[in-house]
Design an enzyme around this catalytic site. Structure first.
Site, PDB file in Angstrom:
ATOM      1  N   HIS B  60     -53.309  43.009  -8.075  1.00  0.00           N
ATOM      2  CA  HIS B  60     -52.132  43.068  -7.491  1.00  0.00           C
ATOM      3  C   HIS B  60     -50.999  43.889  -8.158  1.00  0.00           C
ATOM      4  O   HIS B  60     -50.298  44.442  -7.658  1.00  0.00           O
ATOM      5  CB  HIS B  60     -51.560  41.613  -7.231  1.00  0.00           C
ATOM      6  CG  HIS B  60     -50.168  41.444  -6.479  1.00  0.00           C
ATOM      7  ND1 HIS B  60     -50.250  41.623  -5.304  1.00  0.00           N
ATOM      8  CD2 HIS B  60     -49.026  41.228  -6.956  1.00  0.00           C
ATOM      9  CE1 HIS B  60     -48.996  41.720  -4.796  1.00  0.00           C
ATOM     10  NE2 HIS B  60     -48.328  41.256  -5.702  1.00  0.00           N
ATOM     11  N   HIS B 111     -47.615  39.817   1.892  1.00  0.00           N
ATOM     12  CA  HIS B 111     -47.739  38.541   1.414  1.00  0.00           C
ATOM     13  C   HIS B 111     -48.795  37.563   2.004  1.00  0.00           C
ATOM     14  O   HIS B 111     -48.152  36.485   2.578  1.00  0.00           O
ATOM     15  CB  HIS B 111     -46.055  37.769   1.196  1.00  0.00           C
ATOM     16  CG  HIS B 111     -45.581  37.443  -0.145  1.00  0.00           C
ATOM     17  ND1 HIS B 111     -44.837  36.320  -0.117  1.00  0.00           N
ATOM     18  CD2 HIS B 111     -46.031  37.946  -1.239  1.00  0.00           C
ATOM     19  CE1 HIS B 111     -44.755  35.978  -1.440  1.00  0.00           C
ATOM     20  NE2 HIS B 111     -45.227  37.022  -2.188  1.00  0.00           N
TER      21      HIS B 111
END
Lengths: 259, 786
Positions: B60, B111
């Site tokens: 990430h 998200h």
């Protein structure tokens, strides 16, 4: 910077003078207030001078009227408007709006501002979560049922207006006696037309105090003041400017009372 | 491990106890990555250092699998494309020059995983995170958008995820005073158990207000402000975003962050006041990897060193260990660099907005990031090794084994492609069926839960082709934004699919009349460890980079979300592409439907229609996905864009709508549904000119097409323009504001079909509420009860 209601920085830093802006109308910013710029713009477009006020200040800076704008003051935590109601400036506003001598300060509460007015008992009743439990944003038609308040004098009686509605806690509640009194005294200023959007009692969208200087409403007149950015109307997309009359009304009534 | 043991894992101790076992595998590191950390440090890491490396080297934060491909976005940018680019990829968000001293910054982020685990908070903090990226560039956020993808509309879990995500976006975004101006809602079973919740934010600033994330000026002070640091989101970055969901692992629920929109709203205003008063030298938001990320990035982008006293961090939970404090992803926090002279003034602004802050340390030129805990050094690293020198993988990739068979399975020759509608009645029925399918249905049940008015600068929002925001009230200078992706196309051919996403987004911006300027992308894919998924990713990035080069608009930033798969099943490749366009005056924006006063205006179809049904919405309706996506022609898209922009600027057209999913049939229906105004259309000329049958004319998804409506008085001028540019334009009908019907005639049995707009609206707008209304009320009631 060329924009009139600055996006950058704090609009409180902007000069608070407008040419020909006779009436000085305060716009109070609380932590979490969202529509303060919009209210200032509406006042300016209505011909007044918007005076930025800070919730923590003690002085009303001699303004002729006050707008409590919409938003989520203190995040609507505890209850919408419940914390903001205790701001130092709110005490000044309550005093000025209920003064026993002289002119009573015109106060308009929009959405979260309306919730502050009920929380501070300048207006009766209270607001709870919409009946359908969701935030709802839509163009809303209202009927103006009282044109004698400081904020509605330039509407025609029973005029239908379209302004945006956008809130989560917009269901107006009051006990039967209060509702009866509001109706009997003509203090229901705005009523929802068509389907009741949030379950408000008697379809009430806005009310006034006994003396008509304090008005609160859930929908947002400051979002219907400029063609191209308001609700849809018969002349075209986003062309609705019905909300502007609320601001021109108070400016006119202030000019009248000054004479 | 107790607090105390954790606390005393100092650098000194690490040097003397090389054999201590550390939970690097649990923190998501591979053994070679751990070995690399030991090599960099020349010793084993302390527990706190391990925490930092593990989060910063996660997929990430480090883009370790995607980096080698993403380089193309930089390599394929020409000098010409960079002329308006003020800040490029690598900062929190790219910045584009708007003119008149204004600049605009925008970015999309994902998200996805948190929103699956806890839909409300996952979606809410997604909005919060992207908004902080925008603030940290020095900009005032002015709008948000949400591209959303859910599982099948009738799947039980979609009933849990969608209402939560929608109320989370609304609950957070509405409280920030940011109008939500558009986005996407897609239902597809490939997103079951793996919804995509992407969030875009856009902000504007004066040129002189641009701020960068660097810690410059030796001796300047480092301050952490905003919300206190708590135990939420610990390990979120490394664990949640970088591993797929698997039933065999313990629940990761506590790793989702919890948002406080009020704190964020105050933070926005407080930061803007700081910028206005020029009180900060550098600023960085705290997102994934929290303080680890902020300190290492600020330090490595500035003088190279920083000294931090970690015990000064204000805590919500006093039991947090130093490692947890470094990893915590508590929301609504910012880190800034302030000169000692400005410290008092900084504190005054904090006091005004009642924002908590703590001075953590100072900028140094030692080239080391030193973090102390009660006088003991627990981190001593070169910040570049944490922030920038993470592992880079050349993941193997290959064309999926079934790709050829997939592309050979065209709709026309499939079982699903038999018995296509032919008569007027069948075609009309197919149009109604299309418009009442979940992916074409009215999404206002969702978007009405978002505030589109706040700020008073929204000139267009959903359902128009792009969201339009005024930036300068005097001149009307403004921006348009659209996001698009068609994952079905991308699945059939990722290279073309990514370009089609770009083309549609570009077209949407141009359709409203704005000049496309910049791109931000959110690349949602499955596991990079699967060579077939990695091929999809590589192809999509290559396609997007080539496409941007051809259109002449640069990628200014974005986000990669990998591991979007559950139980070994990857989502379709979903490259969401956002395009930002510019208006000299947003007052000339073109809406997507005919207004009532436009009665009698001419309707023109721009572009050419071919037989392109593979991957289409019509094929989806028949459960088919195969063949090749529509051909992409970016030169045609540019020409179409120029026509739409010029026509808007010169006031020739009063409505315009791009053709994409659902083709001409959907385009005509949507233009009529926009303001409830009918039209009379004939497709005979189209069928003849493009040699297609009526079904193809209506349902093909050929690209570079749009519908426009214009007054008769402008027809000549308009067709002169299209002729001069050699672009196909065909008058196919007129606006009919009196009948309330959409009437379509053509060379088919029955001669024409008629659809009542009111009846269509009723069915079209009932699809989503009929599935979600009652349930979300129940869910919301339970949530409020708690």
């Amino acid at each position: 910077m060329s924009t009139e209601t600055p996006l950058i920085g704090n609009f409180h830093a902007a000069p608070a003078t407008t040419p020909l802006g006779g009436a000085r109308i305060g716009v109070v910013t609380f932590p979490g207030t969202l529509d303060d710029r919009d209210a200032a713009r509406a006042i300016r477009l209505g011909g007044g001078t918007a005076v930025p006020l800070w919730h923590g200040d003690e002085s009303l800076q001699g303004v002729d009227a006050v707008v409590l704008p919409g938003g989520f003051s203190y995040g609507d935590y505890l209850r919408a408007g419940a914390i903001a109601r205790f701001a130092p400036l709110m005490s000044r506003i309550i005093d000025a709006a209920t003064a026993s001598s002289g002119t009573r300060l015109p106060v308009l509460g929009i959405c979260n501002g309306f919730q502050m007015l009920t929380e501070s008992h300048l207006l009766p009743g209270s607001m709870v979560k919409n009946e359908h439990l969701k935030f709802l944003c839509k163009d809303q038609v209202l009927q103006v049922e009282n044109t004698s308040t400081a904020w509605t004098s330039q509407f025609t009686p029973d005029e239908l207006i379209a302004i945006p509605l956008k809130n989560q806690d917009g269901q107006y509640l009051a006990d039967a006696n209060t509702l009866e009194a509001l109706e009997a005294e003509g203090r229901v200023v705005f009523r929802y037309v068509g389907e009741n959007p949030n379950g408000s009692r008697n379809g009430i969208a806005g009310i006034s105090n006994e003396t008509g200087n304090v008005v609160g409403l859930m929908p947002h007149p400051e979002h219907a003041v400029e063609a191209g950015y308001g609700p849809d109307d018969a002349t075209g997309m986003r062309n609705g400017t019905d909300g502007l009359t609320i601001f021109t009304s108070v400016i006119a009534s202030l000019a009248g009372s000054a004479q | 491990m107790t607090d105390k043991e954790f606390n005393i894992d100092t650098v000194e101790q690490a040097s003397t106890t090389p054999d201590t076992d550390l939970p690097w595998a649990e923190l998501g590191l591979k053994s070679d990555e751990y070995d690399r950390i030991v090599e960099i440090l020349g010793r084993r890491p302390t527990a706190a250092e391990l925490a930092m490396y593990s989060v910063m080297w996660s997929e990430h934060c480090s883009y370790k699998s995607s980096k080698v491909h993403l380089r193309q976005f930089g390599e394929k940018v020409t000098e010409e494309m960079k002329k308006d680019l003020m800040v490029g990829i690598g900062e929190n968000a790219g910045v584009t020059n708007l003119g008149d001293g204004w600049a605009v910054t925008f970015k999309i982020e994902s998200h996805n995983h948190p929103s699956y685990v806890e839909p409300y908070q996952g979606a809410a903090t997604g909005v919060g995170g992207i908004v902080r990226d925008i603030i940290s560039m020095g900009a005032r956020p002015v709008a948000v958008m949400d591209p959303l993808r859910f599982g099948a509309i009738d799947h039980p879990d979609t009933l849990r995820v969608l209402p939560g995500v929608v109320s989370g976006i609304g609950g957070y975004g509405n409280s920030l005073g940011l109008p939500n101006i558009g986005g996407e809602v897609v239902f597809d079973s490939v997103y079951q158990d793996n919804p995509l919740v992407n969030a875009l934010a856009v902000g504007v600033m004066r040129h002189e207000d641009i701020r960068l994330a660097n810690a410059s000026g030796v001796g300047n002070k480092v301050v952490l402000f905003g919300a206190r640091t708590g135990g939420d989101g610990i390990g979120g970055a490394s664990v949640l975003a970088s591993e797929s969901f698997d039933d065999s692992k313990p629940s990761k629920r506590p790793a989702v962050q919890v948002g406080d929109p009020f704190a964020e709203k105050v933070l926005i205003e407080c930061c803007l006041e700081l910028f206005h008063a020029e009180l900060v030298e550098g600023i960085q938001d705290l997102g994934a990897a929290g303080i680890s990320c902020a300190t290492s990035e600020l330090a490595s982008n500035g003088e190279g060193g920083m000294h931090v006293e970690l015990q000064n961090v204000l805590l919500r939970d006093p039991t947090l260990t130093p490692g947890e404090i470094l990893m915590s992803e508590s929301q609504e926090r910012m880190m800034a660099v302030v000169t000692p002279e400005n410290a008092a003034e900084f504190e005054r602004v904090m006091a005004k907005w009642e924002v908590e802050y703590s001075w953590l340390g100072e900028v140094t030129d030692t080239g080391r990031l030193i973090i102390e805990w009660d006088g003991e050094t627990i981190v001593d690293v070169d910040p570049r090794t944490v922030a920038h020198d993470g592992p880079v993988y050349e993941r193997p990739y290959h064309r999926p084994a079934g790709q050829d068979a997939l592309q050979a399975d065209t709709f026309r020759f499939s079982e699903a492609g038999k018995d296509l509608p032919q008569t007027g009645q069948e075609l009309g029925g197919a149009l109604v069926e299309l418009m009442t399918s979940p992916n074409m249905a009215d999404v206002s049940w969702i978007t009405d839960q978002f505030d589109r008015f706040v700020g008073g600068n929204t000139a267009l929002s959903q359902p128009d082709d792009s969201g339009v925001i005024r930036v300068d009230e005097e001149t009307g200078l403004g921006v348009a934004l659209a996001t698009d992706a068609n994952a079905r196309y991308a699945y059939l051919d990722p290279y073309t699919g990514a370009q089609l996403a770009l083309a549609e987004s570009y077209r949407n911006v141009a359709t409203t009349g704005a000049i496309p300027m910049a791109v931000s992308d959110c690349l949602n894919f499955g596991s990079p460890e699967d060579p077939e998924v990695m091929w999809q990713f590589a192809e999509a990035v290559r396609g997007l980079a080539d496409g941007c080069q051809q259109l002449g608009i640069p990628v200014t930033g974005g986000n990669v979300s990998l591991y979007n798969q559950t139980a070994g099943r990857a989502i379709h490749p979903t490259p969401v592409v956002g395009v930002l366009g510019k208006f000299d005056d947003v007052g000339r924006r073109t809406p997507s439907g005919y207004e009532r006063w436009a009665d009698g205006q001419a309707i023109y179809l721009l572009g050419v229609t071919a037989d392109e049904l593979d991957g289409s919405e019509f094929a989806r309706g028949r459960g088919h996905l195969g063949g090749m996506p529509p051909a992409v022609d970016l030169e045609a898209e540019k020409k179409l864009g120029e026509i739409l922009i010029n026509a808007s600027r010169d006031g020739m057209i009063d409505a315009a709508h791009d053709l994409s999913e659902g083709g001409l049939a959907a385009g005509l229906a949507e233009m009529s549904l926009r303001f409830g105004v009918g039209a009379r259309v004939a497709v005979d000329g189209l069928c003849e000119r493009d040699r297609v049958d009526p079904f193809t004319a209506l349902f093909s998804e050929s690209q570079a097409r749009a519908l426009v409506a214009l007054p008769r008085s402008e027809e000549l001028r308009f067709t002169d323009m299209t002729t001069a540019r050699g672009f196909a334009a065909l008058r196919i009908g007129i606006v009919d504001a009196t009948s309330g019907d959409l009437e379509v005639a053509g060379p088919f049995d029955g001669g024409s079909f008629t659809i009542g707009i009111d009846e269509l609206r009723e069915a079209w707008s009932a699809v989503i509420p009929s599935r979600f209304a009652s349930l979300s009320e129940a869910t919301e009631a339970v949530r409020q009860e708690k």
